[in-house]
Design an enzyme around this catalytic site. Structure first.
Site, PDB file in Angstrom:
ATOM      1  N   HIS A  85      -7.518  -5.850  -4.187  1.00  0.00           N
ATOM      2  CA  HIS A  85      -8.290  -4.900  -5.002  1.00  0.00           C
ATOM      3  C   HIS A  85      -7.426  -4.309  -6.115  1.00  0.00           C
ATOM      4  CE1 HIS A  85     -11.326  -1.626  -5.595  1.00  0.00           C
ATOM      5  NE2 HIS A  85     -10.241  -0.971  -5.984  1.00  0.00           N
ATOM      6  N   GLU A  86      -6.274  -3.771  -5.743  1.00  0.00           N
ATOM      7  CA  GLU A  86      -5.430  -3.130  -6.759  1.00  0.00           C
ATOM      8  C   GLU A  86      -4.914  -4.166  -7.749  1.00  0.00           C
ATOM      9  OE1 GLU A  86      -5.922  -0.131  -6.709  1.00  0.00           O
ATOM     10  OE2 GLU A  86      -6.497   0.141  -4.611  1.00  0.00           O
TER      11      GLU A  86
ATOM     12  N   HIS B 197      -7.532  -5.021 -10.332  1.00  0.00           N
ATOM     13  CA  HIS B 197      -7.708  -3.993 -11.366  1.00  0.00           C
ATOM     14  C   HIS B 197      -6.902  -4.321 -12.627  1.00  0.00           C
ATOM     15  CE1 HIS B 197     -10.297  -0.853  -9.962  1.00  0.00           C
ATOM     16  NE2 HIS B 197      -9.556  -0.476  -8.928  1.00  0.00           N
TER      17      HIS B 197
HETATM   18  N1  BES Z   1      -8.320   3.599  -8.412  1.00  0.00           N
HETATM   19  C1  BES Z   1      -8.397   3.763  -6.997  1.00  0.00           C
HETATM   20  C2  BES Z   1      -7.465   4.814  -6.473  1.00  0.00           C
HETATM   21  C3  BES Z   1      -8.020   6.211  -6.569  1.00  0.00           C
HETATM   22  C4  BES Z   1      -8.929   6.644  -5.639  1.00  0.00           C
HETATM   23  C5  BES Z   1      -7.608   7.080  -7.547  1.00  0.00           C
HETATM   24  C6  BES Z   1      -9.432   7.932  -5.718  1.00  0.00           C
HETATM   25  C7  BES Z   1      -8.103   8.361  -7.634  1.00  0.00           C
HETATM   26  C8  BES Z   1      -9.017   8.788  -6.707  1.00  0.00           C
HETATM   27  C9  BES Z   1      -8.050   2.454  -6.277  1.00  0.00           C
HETATM   28  O1  BES Z   1      -8.230   1.317  -7.027  1.00  0.00           O
HETATM   29  C10 BES Z   1      -8.997   2.340  -5.113  1.00  0.00           C
HETATM   30  O2  BES Z   1     -10.168   2.242  -5.344  1.00  0.00           O
HETATM   31  N2  BES Z   1      -8.483   2.394  -3.889  1.00  0.00           N
HETATM   32  C11 BES Z   1      -9.275   2.375  -2.686  1.00  0.00           C
HETATM   33  C12 BES Z   1      -9.089   1.134  -1.875  1.00  0.00           C
HETATM   34  C13 BES Z   1      -9.910  -0.030  -2.345  1.00  0.00           C
HETATM   35  C14 BES Z   1      -9.653  -1.246  -1.499  1.00  0.00           C
HETATM   36  C15 BES Z   1     -11.386   0.257  -2.401  1.00  0.00           C
HETATM   37  C16 BES Z   1      -8.834   3.564  -1.851  1.00  0.00           C
HETATM   38  O3  BES Z   1      -7.840   4.193  -2.199  1.00  0.00           O
HETATM   39  O4  BES Z   1      -9.483   3.865  -0.864  1.00  0.00           O
HETATM   40 ZN    ZN Z   2     -10.162   0.631  -7.227  1.00  0.00          ZN
END
Ligand code: BES
Ligand code: ZN
Length: 883
Positions: free
Chosen positions: A304-305, A308
């Site tokens: 996922h990351e 991005h």
């Molecule tokens: N961009 C987010 C991280 C994030 C989450 C930043 C909330 C600020 C606030 C990252 O790409 C993300 O979505 N991470 C998820 C995991 C993903 C596999 C869905 C997470 O942190 O749960």
């Molecule tokens: Zn994300």
């Protein structure tokens, strides 16, 4: 460094008020000097007015101590700027100028874990969504893209590793044991993707050769002693890089890709350009410390990351209302990846289960919002399952409507057309339309309308004309601010089966004959007629869950059994089993409420027996077929939730299944013991362990000392070897008031007390226990030596599990669970409002509880409203839920 409290009503931000930035920033040079007492941040930027008539420059800043401002190398006098707690306004600025701002911050006092903070001995940043303004004054919005160089100065021994985005371009030594490095990011980016890490790490190194032959260095940084736990993540990086090349033609664009694992992190992981920062929970794994589920999720999060980098970083969001542009799309991509590297049917079952257990309740409650919201108070409250999981479902709907080839063409156009830009969901949809020639006007409603559509299907078979007609009627209940809904464009994948379980060839007026047809619902009512149907067929509807809706069709029991046994769509086999079990459970719930004795139909256990005896079945699918619908899913089907009745009916059915199928479960258990010492994580082994552990959960329901001994035996043997088996046994024992339970908990703690990440599992299993004294135990555990309210993982494990996964004990009739959670949230809000807000969710969904519980839940929300100084995060959720 607490956040601005909600003394006055906090402001609401509206999408309709969006205005383009008034300045562009040519480049940004950052210099960090990290010391124990404080950090000094010097930022130098070159600004241009977009419109010559603009007067002032307004920068955001929070919890900063301003040291100096210089414009074009001249120090500004106090009358040349205005400073508030959240803004720095530079008055009457020229058209083009350079600005140097020096601030001081105290990362060691930052408990919000947003901006620059400390995790143990490490300095680390988290800037999304609005953390950069806690590092320096800046235009903290995603549509201001600029080139970054970052110089970091710190003690050479304490902080040998100094990391930031892009490529390392220079480094050197300084007096007083200090050293410095300089990073340069060749790609323009918004400030939410900035990252800095300083600390002492162990480094796992590898490389990847891209499709065009470029060699990429891969680095995973972790605390000392954990290097051997980074291999799963490293493999995942390589798999994800290959997958994105093969499926989207997307190559990695820097020469180095770094991941750092951090113990104190609000979310799961963050996609900062070239420097992803991860919660240790989603990196560290070895067979004795991580479950199979952990292994799979680590792969998903890493992918996922990484994904991005294109969907989020190269093409980013114009404003935070467009969050699903990157998150929904990237979840769709990580789901597709996980399905490809595991099993398509099983992966779909898990994804839909998650959607139904989390997103459907959100969409039916007071916090329901469109995938592209119109307004928000605190953006960090909008990292919701609606933005993420429903957002991903909409991308899937578009893919289903366009077909895979045109969808890929749309993605290609999106990448080439918008590379380097900050764009909107509308831009994405338009790229899909332009590349495919399809009209997606009605499809846009998926982004605008909240709520889960309900489609009611009826069927009519005319034996004389051999015509089979399906009538599909769609509707959607009101959600906050949206009393009326327009009909949506819903693709319903459909197949028909005959009574032998054979798929019928479909013949309709439109489209070529085939085994499956996508019914296109656009109006309130849609009618589809199939011709030349030899007998009344059994419809398999919404195959592979082709749209995020609720579907009703009045299947007979025999029809459901036929689909469970013969449907060629794995998802719909499971779906039929869920409908079957759900119907039974809802009947038993009603019986329980009428205080009549519960009776178990033999047909259901016989069905499960035949499934257990089917040796052809995929073991993960079989495990899913043997698992009853969750309490939350059942609650969704009741006008007023009756926690005790749901629990009583579910436990009754589980116990009856265990009693009737004891021999089968025992045999299944023994047949699926995995003894391999070599490669443990293979899909075949995962399936075996899962099935064996489902059998064990049933067996442990039986009041038989021999079986309990078996459970404890599994726990003891697996403890040094395999966490999947350890946790399965511990979970089974955790619901039983027997000495083996206490013994196992003690053995687990003794074995893992020095590993905080593993102790989280120990907290979670106790918080999920169905035993009557769980709440006092959880309260006691908040004072345990291993608990730490400042560590998000600890809070999620203990408090999150109790509030979100223990319906029975959290919803205790006397309100003690609510009282405990309410008090805890207020305590946590002062330290970390983001994590506090995440814990609030279960209290906000009070409306469908019985009146007594609803009143007790509201009482907790009202206490919060009356508490002075609550964060905007809590304020927004509480007011919306009480509205
Ligand atoms: N961009 C987010 C991280 C994030 C989450 C930043 C909330 C600020 C606030 C990252 O790409 C993300 O979505 N991470 C998820 C995991 C993903 C596999 C869905 C997470 O942190 O749960
Ligand atoms: Zn994300």
């Amino acid at each position: 460094m607490t956040k601005t409290p909600a003394q006055n009503t906090p402001a609401t931000i509206y999408l309709k008020d969006y205005a383009r930035p008034e300045f562009t920033i040519e480049k940004l040079d950052l210099e960090f000097e990290l010391t124990a007492a404080m950090t000094t941040v010097k930022s130098t930027m070159e600004l241009h007015k977009v419109d010559a008539t603009t007067q002032h420059l307004v920068l955001q800043g929070e919890a900063l101590e301003l040291i100096s401002i210089s414009m074009n190398k001249n120090i500004l006098l106090p009358e040349q700027y205005r400073l508030t707690a959240t803004q720095l306004t530079i008055l009457a600025v020229p058209e083009t100028f350079s600005l140097e701002i020096i601030v001081q911050i105290k990362p060691q006092e930052n408990t919000q874990l947003s901006g620059l903070y400390r995790s143990g001995a490490t300095f680390v940043t988290q800037c999304e969504a609005e953390g950069f303004r806690r590092i320096t004054y800046f235009l903290d919005r995603p549509d201001v893209l600029t080139h970054y160089t970052t110089k970091i100065i710190a003690d050479r021994h304490q902080y040998p590793h100094l990391l930031s985005n892009g490529n390392l371009v220079a480094k050197g030594e300084l007096e007083n044991q200090r050293h410095w490095v300089k990073w340069e990011d060749p790609f323009r980016k918004p400030c939410y993707l900035f990252a800095l890490v300083a600390g002492q790490f162990e480094l796992l190194e590898d490389y990847f050769i891209t499709q065009s032959g470029r060699r990429i260095l891969l680095h995973i940084y972790t605390e000392k002693g954990y290097l051997d736990q980074c291999h799963c993540a490293m493999q995942a990086v390589k798999k994800a890089m290959t997958w994105d090349e093969e499926n989207y033609g997307r190559e990695y664009d820097l020469d180095i890709f770094m991941i750092v694992a951090i113990s104190d992190f609000n979310s799961g992981a963050m996609e900062n350009k070239g420097l992803n920062i991860f919660n240790t929970k989603y990196i560290l794994a070895k067979p004795d410390t991580a479950t199979d589920e952990d292994y799979i999720y680590i792969q998903t999060v890493v992918a996922h990351e990484y994904f991005h980098n294109w969907t989020g970083n190269r093409i980013t969001c114009r404003d935070w209302f467009q969050l699903s542009l990157k998150e929904g799309l990237t979840v769709f991509r990580d789901q597709s990846f996980t399905a490809d590297v595991t099993d398509h049917g099983v992966a779909r079952i898990y994804d839909v289960n998650k959607l139904r257990n989390r997103q459907f309740p959100e969409d039916a409650g007071p916090l329901a919002h469109p995938v592209r919201p119109d307004s928000y108070i605190e953006i960090s409250n909008f990292y919701t399952t609606t933005i993420y999981e429903k957002g991903a479902e909409i991308i899937r709907v578009i893919q289903t409507l366009l077909g895979k080839v045109l969808f890929r063409r749309g993605m290609d156009l999106y990448f080439t057309r918008h590379d380097g830009q900050a764009v909107t969901i509308e831009d994405f949809v338009r790229a899909m339309e332009d590349a495919s020639g399809m009209n997606l006007t009605q499809c846009r409603l998926w982004y605008e309308q909240a709520g889960t559509p309900l489609v009611k299907v009826t069927a009519d078979y005319d034996a004389a004309t051999k015509r089979y007609t399906l009538t599909l009627e769609q509707g959607c209940l009101p959600t906050p601010g949206q009393p009326y809904k327009k009909p949506m464009h819903i693709p319903v994948r459909t197949a028909l089966f005959d009574h032998q379980g054979q798929t019928l060839l479909l013949d309709t007026d439109d489209g070529r004959p085939g085994l499956e047809k996508i019914l296109q619902l656009k109006e309130i009512t849609t009618t589809v007629t199939f011709k030349n149907v030899p007998e009344r067929p059994i419809p398999s509807l919404l195959r592979h869950f082709s749209a995020p809706i609720k579907l009703q069709f009045d299947y007979s029991e025999e029809e459901l059994v036929l689909l469970i046994k013969h449907d060629t769509d794995a998802f719909n086999r499971w779906e039929a089993s869920q409908i079957y079990a759900q119907r039974l459970l809802l009947e038993l719930i009603a019986t329980y409420q009428q205080k009549r004795p519960l009776q178990m139909p033999e047909k259901f256990t016989e069905l499960l027996r035949s499934l257990l005896n089917d040796k052809q079945l995929n073991k993960q699918l079989l495990s899913a077929l043997l698992t009853l619908p969750s309490e939350i899913y059942l609650a969704e089907h009741m006008a007023v939730v009756d926690v005790e009745a749901i629990f009583a009916a579910r436990e009754f059915v589980k116990l009856n299944i265990a009693t009737a199928l004891r021999a089968e479960f025992f045999a299944t258990y023994q047949e699926n013991v995995t003894t391999e010492t070599g490669i443990i994580f293979t899909l075949a082994n995962v399936g075996k362990r899962q099935l064996k552990n489902v059998a064990l959960q049933y067996l442990l329901l039986l009041p038989d000392p021999a079986l309990r001994k078996l459970g404890h035996q599994q726990f003891v043997t697996s403890l040094p070897l395999n966490m999947t088996d350890t946790m399965a046994a511990l979970r089974g024992l955790s619901h039983l008031a027997i000495p083996e339970r206490e013994l196992a908990l003690e053995q687990f703690y003794t074995r893992w007390r020095h590993e905080p990440l593993i102790i989280d599992k120990w907290f979670a299993v106790q918080a999920a226990s169905l035993l009557p004294d769980t709440l006092p135990q959880v309260e006691r555990l908040t004072h345990h030596e291993a608990f730490d309210i400042k560590n998000p993982n600890k809070v999620y494990a203990l408090i999150g599990t109790f509030g979100q996964q223990n319906m029975l004990r959290f919803h205790a009739a006397d309100g003690a669970g609510y009282h405990f959670l309410g008090k805890f949230i207020l305590q946590l809000d002062k330290l970390n409002s983001n994590v506090a807000a995440r814990m609030l969710k279960p209290l906000t969904e009070w409306r469908r509880q019985d009146s007594s519980r609803a009143a007790l839940m509201c009482a907790q929300l009202e206490i919060m409203m009356r508490t002075p100084g609550i964060s905007n995060d809590i304020y927004e959720l509480v007011t919306k839920s009480l509205a």
